[in-house]
Design a protein around this motif. Structure first.
Motif, short mmCIF file in Angstrom:
data_model
loop_
_atom_site.label_atom_id
_atom_site.label_comp_id
_atom_site.label_asym_id
_atom_site.label_seq_id
_atom_site.Cartn_x
_atom_site.Cartn_y
_atom_site.Cartn_z
N MET A 1 7.35 -4.21 40.17
CA MET A 1 8.14 -3.04 39.79
C MET A 1 8.71 -2.37 41.04
N ALA A 2 9.99 -2.00 40.95
CA ALA A 2 10.65 -1.39 42.09
C ALA A 2 10.10 0.01 42.36
N ASP A 3 10.19 0.41 43.61
CA ASP A 3 9.73 1.74 44.00
C ASP A 3 10.67 2.80 43.41
N PRO A 4 10.18 3.74 42.58
CA PRO A 4 11.03 4.74 41.94
C PRO A 4 11.85 5.57 42.93
N PHE A 5 11.25 5.91 44.07
CA PHE A 5 11.96 6.70 45.07
C PHE A 5 13.13 5.91 45.65
N GLU A 6 12.89 4.63 45.93
CA GLU A 6 13.95 3.78 46.48
C GLU A 6 15.08 3.59 45.47
N VAL A 7 14.73 3.41 44.19
CA VAL A 7 15.73 3.25 43.15
C VAL A 7 16.58 4.51 43.04
N ARG A 8 15.93 5.65 43.09
CA ARG A 8 16.64 6.92 42.99
C ARG A 8 17.60 7.12 44.16
N ILE A 9 17.14 6.81 45.37
CA ILE A 9 17.99 6.96 46.56
C ILE A 9 19.20 6.04 46.49
N LYS A 10 18.98 4.79 46.09
CA LYS A 10 20.07 3.83 46.05
C LYS A 10 21.08 4.20 44.97
N PHE A 11 20.59 4.62 43.80
CA PHE A 11 21.49 5.00 42.71
C PHE A 11 22.29 6.25 43.08
N THR A 12 21.65 7.20 43.73
CA THR A 12 22.35 8.41 44.19
C THR A 12 23.45 8.05 45.16
N ASN A 13 23.18 7.12 46.06
CA ASN A 13 24.18 6.69 47.03
C ASN A 13 25.37 6.02 46.33
N GLN A 14 25.10 5.23 45.29
CA GLN A 14 26.18 4.60 44.54
C GLN A 14 27.05 5.64 43.83
N LEU A 15 26.43 6.66 43.27
CA LEU A 15 27.18 7.72 42.60
C LEU A 15 28.06 8.49 43.59
N GLN A 16 27.54 8.72 44.77
CA GLN A 16 28.29 9.46 45.78
C GLN A 16 29.49 8.68 46.30
N HIS A 17 29.46 7.36 46.17
CA HIS A 17 30.54 6.53 46.70
C HIS A 17 31.39 5.89 45.60
N LEU A 18 31.33 6.44 44.40
CA LEU A 18 32.20 5.95 43.33
C LEU A 18 33.66 6.22 43.68
N ASN A 19 34.54 5.32 43.23
CA ASN A 19 35.98 5.54 43.41
C ASN A 19 36.71 5.13 42.14
N ALA A 20 38.03 4.99 42.22
CA ALA A 20 38.82 4.72 41.01
C ALA A 20 38.68 3.29 40.51
N SER A 21 38.09 2.41 41.29
CA SER A 21 38.00 1.01 40.88
C SER A 21 36.94 0.82 39.79
N VAL A 22 37.24 -0.10 38.88
CA VAL A 22 36.28 -0.43 37.82
C VAL A 22 35.03 -1.06 38.42
N THR A 23 35.22 -1.81 39.51
CA THR A 23 34.10 -2.52 40.13
C THR A 23 32.99 -1.58 40.57
N SER A 24 33.35 -0.47 41.20
CA SER A 24 32.33 0.46 41.69
C SER A 24 31.55 1.08 40.53
N ALA A 25 32.26 1.41 39.43
CA ALA A 25 31.59 1.99 38.26
C ALA A 25 30.68 0.96 37.59
N GLN A 26 31.16 -0.26 37.46
CA GLN A 26 30.36 -1.31 36.82
C GLN A 26 29.14 -1.68 37.66
N LYS A 27 29.29 -1.66 38.98
CA LYS A 27 28.16 -1.96 39.87
C LYS A 27 27.06 -0.93 39.70
N ALA A 28 27.43 0.36 39.66
CA ALA A 28 26.44 1.42 39.48
C ALA A 28 25.82 1.36 38.09
N ALA A 29 26.65 1.06 37.07
CA ALA A 29 26.13 0.96 35.71
C ALA A 29 25.16 -0.21 35.58
N SER A 30 25.48 -1.34 36.19
CA SER A 30 24.60 -2.51 36.16
C SER A 30 23.26 -2.20 36.82
#
Length: 240
Positions: free
Chosen positions: A1-30
């Protein structure tokens, strides 16, 4: 099982770097679906970032939410959709605040709400109620900028506050953020036009659209056909 703190940090970073591309949204959603056992933590990340970031990023997160709900529906993880339904008003309050500071995001919110309604992730009644709230927010910015305080601010009068804030107290976007928003809106409009023209290869949508657009045959059409036939006949005789 992944470390919850690490998952939270990585997901937060993905949200902060979202842009208009579908790829960035789909990557964070996946990523969120891959760690759906931490759905409560991931949802809290979304709420935190949509309330803390600048208006451009909040708009990107709003678009991301639709992608996340789509993917959660396909994967059968309905809990993420329920969380979105539960906190949709809080999300809208952050993306398009009532003080008018997010007036540019009202169209973004409406577009996402429309998409969620069409996919039956929000009821028509819920969307109608939210639309009523958005009507006031769409015009709040214009009222704020036309107020006496705003006039004093533009003239450098006594009522002016800080040059780095709007009359309603919301921070101004800097030049880089404005240019970024223009570029991202251009990319979204381009993709929207592509989607409008897209036709599924296994359906008859294109034929049905052409059929619906075509007008009924009238007397003028018959006369035009007779004239064309007569013209062709004369051309055949001339060739002979």
């Amino acid at each position: 099982m992944a470390d919850p703190f690490e998952v939270r940090i990585k997901f937060t970073n993905q949200l902060q770097h979202l842009n208009a591309s579908v790829t960035s949204a789909q990557k964070a959603a996946s990523y969120a679906i891959r760690h759906k056992d931490m759905d409560e933590d991931l949802h809290s990340c979304i709420l935190e970032q949509v309330e803390r970031n600048n208006m451009n990023n909040r708009a990107n997160i709003m678009y991301f939410i639709e992608h996340l709900c789509d993917m959660a529906h396909r994967e059968g993880h309905i809990e993420l959709i329920r969380m979105m339904q539960r906190d949709i008003l809080r999300i809208i309050d952050a993306v398009a605040p009532a003080d008018g500071s997010g007036a540019a995001n009202v169209k973004v919110v409406r577009r996402v709400l429309s998409g969620l309604r069409q996919k039956n992730m929000l009821t028509a009644d819920t969307v109608a109620e939210l639309e009523e709230c958005l009507k006031e927010r769409d015009t709040a910015q214009n009222h704020a900028e036309s107020s006496p305080r705003a006039v004093d601010a533009t003239r450098g009068g006594f009522g002016s506050s800080s040059s780095s804030s709007r009359p309603n107290g919301a921070p101004r976007l800097d030049k880089r953020q404005i240019e970024q928003r223009i570029e991202e809106d251009r990319e979204r409009h381009k993709r929207l036009r592509e989607n409008i023209w897209a036709v599924r290869p296994d359906g008859n949508e294109e034929f049905e659209k052409l059929w619906d657009d075509a007008s009924d045959i009238g007397e003028d059409d018959f006369l035009a056909a007779q004239e064309d036939a007569a013209e062709r006949k004369r051309a055949e005789i001339a060739v002979e």
